[in-house]
Enzyme design. Structure first.
Site, PDB file in Angstrom:
ATOM      1  N   HIS A 135       1.000  -1.087   0.047  1.00  0.00           N
ATOM      2  CA  HIS A 135       0.018  -0.254  -0.340  1.00  0.00           C
ATOM      3  C   HIS A 135       1.077   1.373  -0.038  1.00  0.00           C
ATOM      4  CE1 HIS A 135      -4.402   1.895   0.688  1.00  0.00           C
ATOM      5  NE2 HIS A 135      -4.388   0.752   0.066  1.00  0.00           N
ATOM      6  N   HIS A 189      -7.897  -3.220  -9.901  1.00  0.00           N
ATOM      7  CA  HIS A 189      -7.991  -2.921  -8.582  1.00  0.00           C
ATOM      8  C   HIS A 189      -9.749  -2.459  -8.057  1.00  0.00           C
ATOM      9  CE1 HIS A 189      -8.543   1.239  -5.136  1.00  0.00           C
ATOM     10  NE2 HIS A 189      -7.671  -0.610  -4.989  1.00  0.00           N
TER      11      HIS A 189
END
Length: 384
Positions: A183, A284
């Site tokens: 992330h 995503h």
């Protein structure tokens, strides 16, 4: 061909922005313009679209896409591209519904009958990773994605990385494949160590091992690990993607977000470019039902699509301003997971039926979502 009569948008819990486009003959389509934490900015862009595109031909999807990109002088970026995504997806849905065919037929037809999927589990806390992974397995998933760390600093103790390997080992022991999402929280000194630490457990990929703007660092890291490297949720067009394909930085999996890159039109183009570089597409999508349905249409019709993220089955409390994605559709079976796959269906447009009454009800007074972020032990900010 019928012209666009209205463009509406709806802020819906927990943090999504739905878009509805209707033409003068009453045909309609739904899109999703979600940009987590920035709804008001996207809504402002959608207001400008209303002023510009009402009266334009709804059938001219590419012409409208190009007009957004080229006529505003300032191009791209997460806000404009997310607003464009909502409009673009809705126009594709409208066209499919008007012609009574699925979007994957408009894109050239199916290349597969079912789409492989994975679910997010969080998993950055040892006490919850096994419970969450077992729950996903019971839902029919064979793969998950988990966070690598919570709040690792710029240069932290190497021992702070050990938990990530232990948690990955726990998930793998359940017979699940797992991607590990850094992330962008971890800086290069720690990311290099963590990638090496995870290699024996053979994760599907490491996602955003560094922030995408740290291009040189990703190039260096890609030469230090055998694990496939994935990124793309913070890239917003084919031009953003281009430098990662035509470079020494080995990117194995691109993860564009259909609600952030300009919708179906741009994700399709990104996938085609990536195929020429032998790079896979795994969009995503920890977002709403419309974005997921659009991604599944791409998955059905795109040769180098390998797996799809989905957030189905996270049951939120609607009274607290949250809800599961299936609450917004009247045909939740569209998203059914079986043996790690979702079947490709042939319903018109996106294939889902939005519960418009519910959308309109919950959007009234819905508050814009804000990220709580992460703060380290020293009080310094960490990446969300």
């Amino acid at each position: 061909m019928p012209a666009i009569a209205s463009i509406e948008y709806f802020r819906v819990p927990p943090r999504w922005l739905y878009v509805k486009v209707t033409d003068v003959e009453g045909n309609f389509g739904w899109g999703e313009a979600s940009l987590e934490g920035h709804s008001e900015a996207v809504e402002g862009a959608l207001e400008s679209f209303k002023a510009r595109f009402i009266g334009w031909e709804a059938n001219d999807i590419e012409h409208i896409w190009q007009a957004v990109w080229r006529l505003g002088f300032y191009r791209g970026g997460p806000v404009l591209q997310s607003a464009l995504s909502g409009l673009d997806i809705a126009l594709w849905d409208l066209k499919g519904r008007r012609l009574n065919i699925p979007i994957h037929d408009l894109l050239g037809g199916k290349v597969r009958n079912k789409v492989k999927v994975y679910a997010w589990i969080g998993g950055d806390r040892p006490d919850s990773v096994k419970v969450q992974a077992e729950a996903r397995k019971a839902q029919g998933f064979k793969a998950v994605k988990m966070n690598a760390t919570a709040d690792i600093g710029w240069l932290d103790s190497p021992a702070s990385l050990d938990s990530a390997a232990e948690r990955l080992a726990t998930v793998k022991s359940l017979g699940l494949d797992a991607g590990v999402d850094f992330h962008g929280r971890i800086h290069k000194p720690m990311a290099k160590q963590l990638a090496k630490l995870l290699e024996p457990f053979r994760p599907l990929f490491i996602e955003e091992p560094l922030l995408s703007e740290n291009y040189e660092g990703i190039e260096e890291l890609s030469n230090l690990t055998s694990i496939p490297i994935a990124l793309g949720e913070r890239l917003h067009s084919r031009w953003d993607v281009k430098k990662f394909l035509n470079s020494k930085a080995t990117i194995d999996i691109l993860q564009p977000d259909i609600s952030h890159v300009g919708g179906i039109s741009e994700l399709r183009r990104i996938a085609a470019i990536a195929e020429a570089y032998d790079v896979a597409i795994a969009p995503h999508c920890p977002l709403g039902s419309i974005a997921l349905a659009a991604c599944l249409q791409i998955g059905a019709s795109t040769p180098n699509h390998v797996i799809q993220e989905m957030s189905i089955g996270i049951h939120y409390n609607v009274e607290a301003g949250e809800e599961d994605i299936t609450s917004y559709v009247t045909n939740p079976e569209f998203f059914a997971v079986k043996d790690g796959f979702v079947e490709v269906t042939n319903g018109p447009g996106l294939g889902i039926e939005i519960d418009e009454d519910f959308v309109r009800t919950v959007s009234k007074g819905a508050k814009a979502w804000r990220s709580g972020g992460f703060v380290g032990e020293d009080g310094g900010l960490r990446e969300w």
